[in-house]
Enzyme design. Structure first.
Site, PDB file in Angstrom:
ATOM      1  N   HIS A 168       0.935  -0.934  -0.236  1.00  8.46           N
ATOM      2  CA  HIS A 168       0.140   0.030  -0.090  1.00  8.46           C
ATOM      3  C   HIS A 168       0.825   1.244  -0.024  1.00  8.46           C
ATOM      4  O   HIS A 168       2.442   1.080   0.683  1.00  8.46           O
ATOM      5  CB  HIS A 168      -0.848   0.219   1.638  1.00  8.46           C
ATOM      6  CG  HIS A 168      -1.909  -0.887   1.668  1.00  8.46           C
ATOM      7  ND1 HIS A 168      -1.299  -2.475   2.304  1.00  8.46           N
ATOM      8  CD2 HIS A 168      -2.866  -0.912   0.990  1.00  8.46           C
ATOM      9  CE1 HIS A 168      -1.981  -2.988   2.388  1.00  8.46           C
ATOM     10  NE2 HIS A 168      -3.237  -2.708   1.410  1.00  8.46           N
ATOM     11  N   LYS A 182      -0.930  -8.046  -4.690  1.00 14.31           N
ATOM     12  CA  LYS A 182      -2.393  -6.782  -4.945  1.00 14.31           C
ATOM     13  C   LYS A 182      -1.342  -5.611  -4.759  1.00 14.31           C
ATOM     14  O   LYS A 182      -0.450  -5.950  -3.490  1.00 14.31           O
ATOM     15  CB  LYS A 182      -3.242  -7.285  -3.638  1.00 14.31           C
ATOM     16  CG  LYS A 182      -3.890  -5.367  -3.539  1.00 14.31           C
ATOM     17  CD  LYS A 182      -4.952  -6.203  -2.243  1.00 14.31           C
ATOM     18  CE  LYS A 182      -4.617  -6.198  -1.258  1.00 14.31           C
ATOM     19  NZ  LYS A 182      -5.121  -6.362   0.194  1.00 14.31           N
TER      20      LYS A 182
HETATM   21  O1  DQA Z   1      -5.567  -3.893   1.042  1.00 13.11           O
HETATM   22  C1  DQA Z   1      -7.208  -3.476   0.201  1.00 13.11           C
HETATM   23  C2  DQA Z   1      -7.398  -2.388  -0.601  1.00 13.11           C
HETATM   24  C3  DQA Z   1      -8.155  -1.798   0.323  1.00 13.11           C
HETATM   25  O2  DQA Z   1      -6.948  -0.731   1.117  1.00 13.11           O
HETATM   26  C4  DQA Z   1      -8.891  -0.405  -0.567  1.00 13.11           C
HETATM   27  O3  DQA Z   1      -8.705   0.390  -0.698  1.00 13.11           O
HETATM   28  O4  DQA Z   1      -9.709  -0.614  -0.752  1.00 13.11           O
HETATM   29  C5  DQA Z   1      -8.862  -2.106   1.529  1.00 13.11           C
HETATM   30  C6  DQA Z   1      -8.084  -2.755   2.681  1.00 13.11           C
HETATM   31  O5  DQA Z   1      -8.988  -3.248   3.414  1.00 13.11           O
HETATM   32  C7  DQA Z   1      -7.260  -3.861   2.065  1.00 13.11           C
HETATM   33  O6  DQA Z   1      -6.819  -4.635   2.780  1.00 13.11           O
END
Ligand code: DQA
Length: 248
Positions: free
Chosen positions: A143, A169
């Site tokens: 992220h 991801k």
């Molecule tokens: O990695 C992700 C994606 C996310 O960050 C989103 O942007 O929808 C939401 C999170 O809960 C999930 O773990």
């Protein structure tokens, strides 16, 4: 040897439409139970992302019972311990990260485990081993709440994840329309190039196109809300489902 959890989870992410996942978090037992019931009744939701970094207030018995309800409702469970560094609530070190997953795995019996790509390699390898010993799919996740990498860097990132995970991801924050286009291009590239399903998400308003993308640009899975959002820019399950029915 890849087991049944891996196969079921990976197959759900290899359909022509992105699977719809709802993240659930628990501030208290009652609101958690409400979310569980709401999700159980919604047939558009295929995957539940259980954000265990928020489950500290729940007893082991409550966790086990609610997991059982979700399994009975036919939902695939993705267990995620999101660290503070990546936008979550978990504050422990890497060792504690592994211990918490080991403890919760037996209570929740998920089909998939989210493992952050930034976790130190030895701990990451142990978590991957733990997941595969329990026949769970490994979702490698990364992220960035401030930027979006260049397309070339994002491809390298997903390629690196693909060496140890069953699903890759990347969720990041577009700052310009071009960033969003790069994320769509990344999804299209991953579909053609990687053997694993890829989840590519643009957060915030500018990234919303990535959450409804279809066809060649479709991610394997899209996170949507039934009430509470776990990240900026998430859209409702109903909206995503209606768009999928109309467009794809
Ligand atoms: O990695 C992700 C994606 C996310 O960050 C989103 O942007 O929808 C939401 C999170 O809960 C999930 O773990």
């Amino acid at each position: 040897m890849k087991g049944s959890g891996v196969v079921k989870f990976v197959q759900a992410l290899q359909q022509s439409r992105p699977a719809i996942a709802v993240p659930i978090s628990a501030s208290d037992g009652q609101s958690f139970l409400q979310q569980v019931d709401l999700i159980g009744q919604n047939s558009a939701v295929q995957v539940v992302e259980w954000r265990v970094d928020t489950s500290a207030a729940l007893s082991d018995d409550a966790i086990q019972q609610m997991a059982e309800r979700l399994h009975q409702a036919g939902k695939l469970l993705l267990m995620t311990l999101r660290t503070q560094a990546e936008g979550g609530a978990f504050q422990g070190d890497a060792q504690a990260y592994q211990c918490e997953y080991t403890r919760l795995l037996n209570l929740i019996a998920p089909e998939a485990l989210d493992i952050e790509a930034s976790v130190p390699e030895t701990i990451r390898e142990s978590c991957v081993q733990l997941a595969h010993d329990h026949q769970l799919a490994v979702v490698a996740s990364a992220h960035d709440f401030h930027h979006t990498p260049s397309l070339a860097d994002a491809k390298s990132q997903l390629r690196a994840q693909s060496t140890w995970a069953d699903v890759v991801k990347l969720a990041c924050m577009p700052q310009t329309p071009q960033d969003t286009l790069n994320l769509l291009a990344l999804s299209a590239w991953a579909r053609k190039t990687l053997k694993q399903p890829a989840i590519v998400i643009g957060m915030g308003q500018l990234g919303q196109l990535t959450r409804v993308a279809s066809g060649a640009f479709a991610p394997g899975l899209t996170f949507a809300t039934l009430g509470h959002a776990s990240a900026p820019g998430q859209l409702s399950v109903n909206l995503i489902h209606e768009l999928q029915e109309e467009l794809f």
